[in-house]
Design an enzyme around this catalytic site. Structure first.
Site, PDB file in Angstrom:
ATOM      1  N   ASP A   1      -6.373   0.850   0.754  1.00 28.13           N
ATOM      2  CA  ASP A   1      -6.326   1.063   2.207  1.00 28.13           C
ATOM      3  C   ASP A   1      -7.676   0.629   2.791  1.00 28.13           C
ATOM      4  O   ASP A   1      -8.514   0.064   2.088  1.00 28.13           O
ATOM      5  CB  ASP A   1      -6.007   2.531   2.541  1.00 28.13           C
ATOM      6  CG  ASP A   1      -7.177   3.453   2.229  1.00 28.13           C
ATOM      7  OD1 ASP A   1      -8.137   3.017   1.571  1.00 28.13           O
ATOM      8  OD2 ASP A   1      -7.143   4.611   2.666  1.00 28.13           O
TER       9      ASP A   1
ATOM     10  N   LYS B   1       0.833  -1.196   0.000  1.00 30.73           N
ATOM     11  CA  LYS B   1       0.000   0.000   0.000  1.00 30.73           C
ATOM     12  C   LYS B   1       0.875   1.257   0.000  1.00 30.73           C
ATOM     13  O   LYS B   1       0.686   2.171  -0.801  1.00 30.73           O
ATOM     14  CB  LYS B   1      -0.921   0.012   1.228  1.00 30.73           C
ATOM     15  CG  LYS B   1      -1.950   1.114   1.189  1.00 30.73           C
ATOM     16  CD  LYS B   1      -2.529   1.405   2.542  1.00 30.73           C
ATOM     17  CE  LYS B   1      -1.577   2.278   3.330  1.00 30.73           C
ATOM     18  NZ  LYS B   1      -2.072   2.682   4.640  1.00 30.73           N
TER      19      LYS B   1
END
Ligand code: SF4
Length: 217
Positions: free
Chosen positions: A139, A121
């Site tokens: 996320d 991420k």
């Protein structure tokens, strides 16, 4: 499950609702964005920005982070969750940047993911926002919205969510879509009390329809 045509409609709505969605982590360069994103794990962007407002005045380069004891760095970021571990990772990644990359963040996701504290991420956020490389970071907001809409199954991993969204979204829209879904999840389809009753996606959203039915009882 959501169809590709319905997803295209969702993309239009995300864009209409949040045309100015952007990265909310304050930064001036790829290195600052890397540090801010690393600090943001399990922590709000608002708190990270409050801490980095001072942090980035004191530490401008990887060498600056290496010039202090880890205890001093921990003290400087102590209001952030997991600060002890994050301080250690910041110093470890700073050392690698100095030793192997001339003190610069490498503009490559796979290389970035070899750095301490940098997961998929974080790497996606940095390459897309700092280097303009198409990427789509998943996320907590992106994952929740995709699953509520029925784009993905509840048991899907973030990687599966990422791959499905990328498959169904034109590549040139990946970065904007990432920000727009985050804004949609942060300000509209919130974890608690999502705005289903005023949501343009309600007619196609499995979670929204379920919630409205429950509320009507
Ligand atoms: Fe989220 Fe509700 Fe909209 Fe579905 S209908 S996307 S759950 S706000």
């Amino acid at each position: 499950m959501l169809t590709k045509k319905q997803w295209a409609f969702c993309l239009e709505q995300f864009g209409e609702m949040f045309p100015d969605a952007h990265c909310e982590l304050v930064h001036d360069n790829p290195f600052e964005l890397t540090i801010a994103t690393l600090l943001s794990a399990q922590c709000t962007d608002v708190l990270v920005n409050r801490v980095t407002a001072e942090l980035f005045k004191k530490y401008k380069t990887p060498e600056d982070y290496l010039a202090v004891d880890v205890e001093e760095l921990q003290k400087d970021i102590r209001s952030i969750g997991l600060f002890r571990n994050k301080a250690k990772n910041i110093q470890a990644l700073s050392q690698i940047l100095v030793d192997n990359y001339g003190g610069e963040v490498p503009p490559n996701r796979d290389t970035m993911m070899t750095l301490p504290g940098v997961g998929r991420k974080t790497a996606n956020v940095v390459v897309s926002n700092a280097f303009g490389i198409p990427a789509l970071a998943v996320d907590t907001h992106v994952e929740r919205v995709a699953k509520r809409l029925g784009m993905n199954r509840w048991k899907d991993s973030p990687l599966v969510v990422e791959e499905k969204i990328m498959r169904w979204t034109p590549m040139e829209k990946w970065t904007d879509t990432h920000h727009q879904i985050i804004f949609f999840g942060r300000y509209h389809c919130k974890a608690q009390n999502p705005g289903c009753n005023i949501c343009p996606l309600l007619p196609l959203c499995r979670e929204g329809k379920k919630r409205m039915k429950t509320n009507a009882k």
